[in-house]
Design a protein around this motif. Structure first.
Motif, short mmCIF file in Angstrom:
data_model
loop_
_atom_site.label_atom_id
_atom_site.label_comp_id
_atom_site.label_asym_id
_atom_site.label_seq_id
_atom_site.Cartn_x
_atom_site.Cartn_y
_atom_site.Cartn_z
N PRO A 59 0.82 -1.22 0.00
CA PRO A 59 0.00 0.00 0.00
C PRO A 59 0.85 1.27 0.00
O PRO A 59 0.48 2.26 -0.63
CB PRO A 59 -0.83 -0.09 1.28
N TRP A 60 2.01 1.24 0.67
CA TRP A 60 2.86 2.41 0.69
C TRP A 60 3.40 2.72 -0.71
O TRP A 60 3.46 3.88 -1.12
CB TRP A 60 4.01 2.23 1.67
N LEU A 61 3.80 1.68 -1.44
CA LEU A 61 4.28 1.89 -2.81
C LEU A 61 3.19 2.52 -3.67
O LEU A 61 3.46 3.44 -4.46
CB LEU A 61 4.74 0.58 -3.43
N ILE A 62 1.98 2.05 -3.52
CA ILE A 62 0.88 2.60 -4.32
C ILE A 62 0.57 4.03 -3.85
O ILE A 62 0.32 4.91 -4.67
CB ILE A 62 -0.33 1.67 -4.26
N TYR A 63 0.64 4.27 -2.56
CA TYR A 63 0.44 5.62 -2.02
C TYR A 63 1.49 6.58 -2.59
O TYR A 63 1.18 7.71 -2.92
CB TYR A 63 0.54 5.57 -0.49
N ARG A 64 2.71 6.10 -2.76
CA ARG A 64 3.79 6.91 -3.31
C ARG A 64 3.82 6.89 -4.84
O ARG A 64 4.80 7.28 -5.45
CB ARG A 64 5.14 6.45 -2.76
N THR A 67 2.84 2.35 -8.65
CA THR A 67 1.75 1.38 -8.74
C THR A 67 2.23 0.01 -9.20
O THR A 67 1.83 -1.01 -8.64
CB THR A 67 0.66 1.91 -9.67
N ALA A 68 3.06 -0.04 -10.23
CA ALA A 68 3.51 -1.33 -10.74
C ALA A 68 4.28 -2.10 -9.66
O ALA A 68 4.07 -3.30 -9.46
CB ALA A 68 4.38 -1.14 -11.98
N HIS A 69 5.16 -1.42 -8.95
CA HIS A 69 5.91 -2.06 -7.87
C HIS A 69 4.95 -2.57 -6.79
O HIS A 69 5.11 -3.69 -6.28
CB HIS A 69 6.89 -1.08 -7.24
N GLY A 70 3.98 -1.75 -6.42
CA GLY A 70 3.03 -2.14 -5.38
C GLY A 70 2.18 -3.33 -5.78
O GLY A 70 1.92 -4.22 -4.96
N LEU A 71 1.77 -3.38 -7.05
CA LEU A 71 0.97 -4.51 -7.50
C LEU A 71 1.79 -5.80 -7.53
O LEU A 71 1.29 -6.87 -7.19
CB LEU A 71 0.37 -4.22 -8.88
N VAL A 72 3.06 -5.70 -7.93
CA VAL A 72 3.92 -6.89 -7.92
C VAL A 72 4.07 -7.42 -6.50
O VAL A 72 3.93 -8.63 -6.26
CB VAL A 72 5.29 -6.58 -8.56
N ALA A 142 4.54 13.72 -11.93
CA ALA A 142 4.90 12.31 -11.79
C ALA A 142 4.99 11.88 -10.33
O ALA A 142 4.81 10.71 -10.01
CB ALA A 142 6.22 12.03 -12.50
N GLY A 143 5.29 12.82 -9.44
CA GLY A 143 5.50 12.47 -8.04
C GLY A 143 4.27 12.68 -7.20
O GLY A 143 3.14 12.60 -7.65
N GLY A 144 4.53 12.96 -5.94
CA GLY A 144 3.44 13.17 -5.00
C GLY A 144 2.91 11.87 -4.43
O GLY A 144 3.54 10.83 -4.53
N VAL A 145 1.75 11.97 -3.86
CA VAL A 145 1.14 10.80 -3.24
C VAL A 145 -0.29 10.66 -3.74
O VAL A 145 -0.89 11.60 -4.24
CB VAL A 145 1.15 10.91 -1.69
N SER A 146 -0.83 9.46 -3.59
CA SER A 146 -2.20 9.20 -3.98
C SER A 146 -2.87 8.37 -2.89
O SER A 146 -2.81 7.13 -2.93
CB SER A 146 -2.25 8.49 -5.33
N ALA A 152 -8.06 2.50 -2.45
CA ALA A 152 -8.69 1.59 -3.41
C ALA A 152 -7.98 0.24 -3.41
O ALA A 152 -8.63 -0.82 -3.48
CB ALA A 152 -8.69 2.20 -4.81
N PHE A 153 -6.65 0.25 -3.33
CA PHE A 153 -5.90 -1.00 -3.28
C PHE A 153 -6.27 -1.80 -2.03
O PHE A 153 -6.52 -3.00 -2.10
CB PHE A 153 -4.39 -0.71 -3.29
#
Length: 191
Positions: A59-64, A67-72, A142-146, A152-153
């Motif tokens: 979740p932290w990877l997706i927050y940052r 997304t691809a890293h977080g899904l893997v 490209a950066g920031g957080v979501s 959602a993840f």
């Protein structure tokens, strides 16, 4: 004498470029960007372990916005959970050992992975931008957080886990325990 001056001037220019890159990184990282300073300065050395990386890395990877890293990582965690749930003792031990190694890796290298990602994005933005303003805009975009993507993840993970729990067919032992015996059937029929 000239050599030492040129070396000092070169070092001063490198320090200045590094500070410019750090300010770009702060634009890229968004909130709490200053928390990454130790990982930014590490350059080959390992920064201190980062405990949230061991607990909630996907979740932290997706927050940052990685997304691809977080899904893997998320798929790997689901696979480990599946092996642990369906395998015997060896499967459980293997899944636990792999999960422990993954958690340790994430705790040790999570921030460095993010800083490396940021450096690559900033370098790409510099290469494809026509001027500094366009480069800064690309870096910020490209950066920031979501937080919405991370939420959602997590919701998706919860729904998949719930559906796997509810839709999982019962094992034979459970089915035998739940099936009525001949005596129970005769008593219910009044015999």
């Amino acid at each position: 004498m000239i050599t030492s001056y040129s070396r000092e001037a070169r070092q001063a220019r490198l320090r200045e470029e590094e500070e410019i890159a750090w300010s770009e990184f702060l634009d890229f990282a968004g909130p709490r960007g200053r928390d990454f300073r130790q990982a930014w300065d590490a350059r080959g050395a390992n920064p201190a372990p980062w405990w949230p990386g061991a607990v909630a890395f996907a979740p932290w990877l997706i927050y940052r916005r990685m997304t691809a890293h977080g899904l893997v990582v998320g798929v790997l965690l689901f696979a480990l959970g599946y092996v642990a749930a369906t395998g015997g003792m060896a499967g459980k031990l293997g899944a636990a050992a792999t999960l422990g190694a993954l958690s340790a890796f994430c705790a040790l290298y999570g921030k460095r992975l993010y800083v490396g990602h940021a450096r690559a994005v900033m370098e790409t933005a510099r290469l494809i931008s026509r001027d500094e303003a366009e480069c800064a805009a690309r870096v910020r975009q490209a950066g920031g957080v979501s937080a919405a993507a991370a939420a959602a993840f997590m919701l998706g993970v919860a729904l998949v886990a719930l559906s796997l729990t509810v839709l999982r067919p019962p094992d034979e032992e459970f089915a035998l325990r739940m099936s009525p015996s001949v005596g129970q059937i005769n008593r219910a029929a009044g015999m």
